[in-house]
Design a protein around this motif. Structure first.
Motif, PDB file in Angstrom:
ATOM      1  N   TYR A 116      -4.072 -17.275  11.579  1.00  0.00           N
ATOM      2  CA  TYR A 116      -3.056 -17.287  10.237  1.00  0.00           C
ATOM      3  C   TYR A 116      -3.500 -18.085   9.422  1.00  0.00           C
ATOM      4  O   TYR A 116      -3.904 -19.305   9.622  1.00  0.00           O
ATOM      5  N   HIS A 117      -3.832 -17.922   8.083  1.00  0.00           N
ATOM      6  CA  HIS A 117      -3.889 -18.549   7.029  1.00  0.00           C
ATOM      7  C   HIS A 117      -2.760 -19.104   6.473  1.00  0.00           C
ATOM      8  O   HIS A 117      -2.159 -18.106   5.533  1.00  0.00           O
ATOM      9  N   LEU A 119      -2.010 -20.825   3.546  1.00  0.00           N
ATOM     10  CA  LEU A 119      -2.061 -21.035   2.246  1.00  0.00           C
ATOM     11  C   LEU A 119      -1.557 -19.726   1.532  1.00  0.00           C
ATOM     12  O   LEU A 119      -0.810 -19.303   0.922  1.00  0.00           O
ATOM     13  N   SER A 120      -2.132 -18.545   2.212  1.00  0.00           N
ATOM     14  CA  SER A 120      -2.119 -17.262   1.766  1.00  0.00           C
ATOM     15  C   SER A 120      -0.924 -16.545   2.451  1.00  0.00           C
ATOM     16  O   SER A 120      -0.614 -15.420   2.162  1.00  0.00           O
ATOM     17  N   ARG A 121      -0.631 -17.174   3.502  1.00  0.00           N
ATOM     18  CA  ARG A 121       0.382 -16.533   4.460  1.00  0.00           C
ATOM     19  C   ARG A 121       0.156 -15.146   4.999  1.00  0.00           C
ATOM     20  O   ARG A 121       0.803 -14.238   4.846  1.00  0.00           O
ATOM     21  N   GLN A 122      -1.246 -14.996   5.230  1.00  0.00           N
ATOM     22  CA  GLN A 122      -1.746 -13.971   5.506  1.00  0.00           C
ATOM     23  C   GLN A 122      -2.562 -14.104   6.879  1.00  0.00           C
ATOM     24  O   GLN A 122      -2.969 -15.113   7.343  1.00  0.00           O
ATOM     25  N   TYR A 123      -2.456 -13.094   7.882  1.00  0.00           N
ATOM     26  CA  TYR A 123      -3.198 -12.927   9.173  1.00  0.00           C
ATOM     27  C   TYR A 123      -4.684 -12.531   9.002  1.00  0.00           C
ATOM     28  O   TYR A 123      -4.888 -11.379   8.020  1.00  0.00           O
ATOM     29  N   ARG A 124      -5.620 -13.008   9.510  1.00  0.00           N
ATOM     30  CA  ARG A 124      -7.052 -12.857   9.476  1.00  0.00           C
ATOM     31  C   ARG A 124      -7.697 -12.319  10.665  1.00  0.00           C
ATOM     32  O   ARG A 124      -7.322 -12.894  11.704  1.00  0.00           O
ATOM     33  N   SER A 133      -8.061  -9.475   5.824  1.00  0.00           N
ATOM     34  CA  SER A 133      -6.762 -10.178   6.093  1.00  0.00           C
ATOM     35  C   SER A 133      -5.724  -9.001   5.895  1.00  0.00           C
ATOM     36  O   SER A 133      -5.821  -8.027   5.580  1.00  0.00           O
ATOM     37  N   ASN A 135      -1.098  -8.730   5.792  1.00  0.00           N
ATOM     38  CA  ASN A 135       0.140  -9.146   5.304  1.00  0.00           C
ATOM     39  C   ASN A 135       1.072  -9.553   6.521  1.00  0.00           C
ATOM     40  O   ASN A 135       1.943 -10.465   6.569  1.00  0.00           O
TER      41      ASN A 135
END
Length: 210
Positions: A116-117, A119-124, A133, A135
């Motif tokens: 989970y990133h 800063l971008s609030r995204q899962y990778r 990436s 959402n």
């Protein structure tokens, strides 16, 4: 005057008994589904194999759910390693001979990392140095569960001659790849023991199979 025969009373009793069993079955099913969702799980929905260029290619679809504990660990910066595993089960003599002769491995693995990133609030979803990436966590897990044309048994006589073979595969969370502190956290906790059952794969007579 209304008369009730023994037959009608028996029939009514039987109907009530079946209704009670049906309600019990619904309750148990709901309980099992809730437990699966809470603790997480991995289930194979479809697997197939085909011949490639001097290799066997495996495709699969898995349904993946993770526990709240694993989701919290993700949000706190932990990267989760998920591993696809393949094992050759037949022909056994070929597998043994190749291991002795030239260190051939009758197994193969493919590792993805889910993170989970913040800063971008995204899962990778990482594969080596590449990542995609997403959402939502559900989108990332859905992508993780799709495997396309995974190459195994490369440059073997099985692949070159399109010989009959059998194998099995599974997908699991590889706790051994976690940092030591998280391995201790996972020890003895069922919601960290996440893996599918083994699923049989194979090909016969040079034909693609499912």
């Amino acid at each position: 005057m209304v008369f009730t025969t023994p037959f009608s009373r028996n029939k009514l009793s039987s109907l009530r008994r079946w209704c009670g069993l049906f309600v019990l079955w619904l309750a148990l099913s709901a309980g099992f589904s809730a437990a699966w969702a809470d603790n997480g799980g991995i289930k194979a929905q479809q697997t197939s194999s085909s011949w490639g260029d001097n290799q066997v290619e495996i495709s699969a679809n898995y349904k993946i759910s993770i526990s709240p504990a694993l989701e919290d660990a993700l949000l706190n910066g932990l990267s989760l390693p998920f591993v696809y595993e393949f094992q050759l089960t037949r022909p056994r003599m070929y597998s043994w001979y190749r291991q002795v002769a030239d260190w051939f491995s009758p197994t193969a693995t493919l590792t993805y990392r889910l993170s989970y990133h913040a800063l971008s609030r995204q899962y990778r979803l990482h594969l080596g140095s590449f990542y995609r990436s997403f959402n939502t966590l559900d989108e990332a897990l859905a992508a993780l569960g799709v495997l396309r044309a995974w190459a195994v048994l490369q440059d073997t006589s099985i692949a070159q001659d399109k010989s009959d073979f059998s194998g099995r595969m599974r997908l699991k969370l590889d706790v051994s790849q976690l940092p030591k502190t998280w391995q201790l956290t996972a020890l003895g906790h069922s919601d960290w023991q996440l893996e599918s059952s083994w699923t049989e794969v194979g090909l016969h007579g040079g034909e693609d199979g499912k």
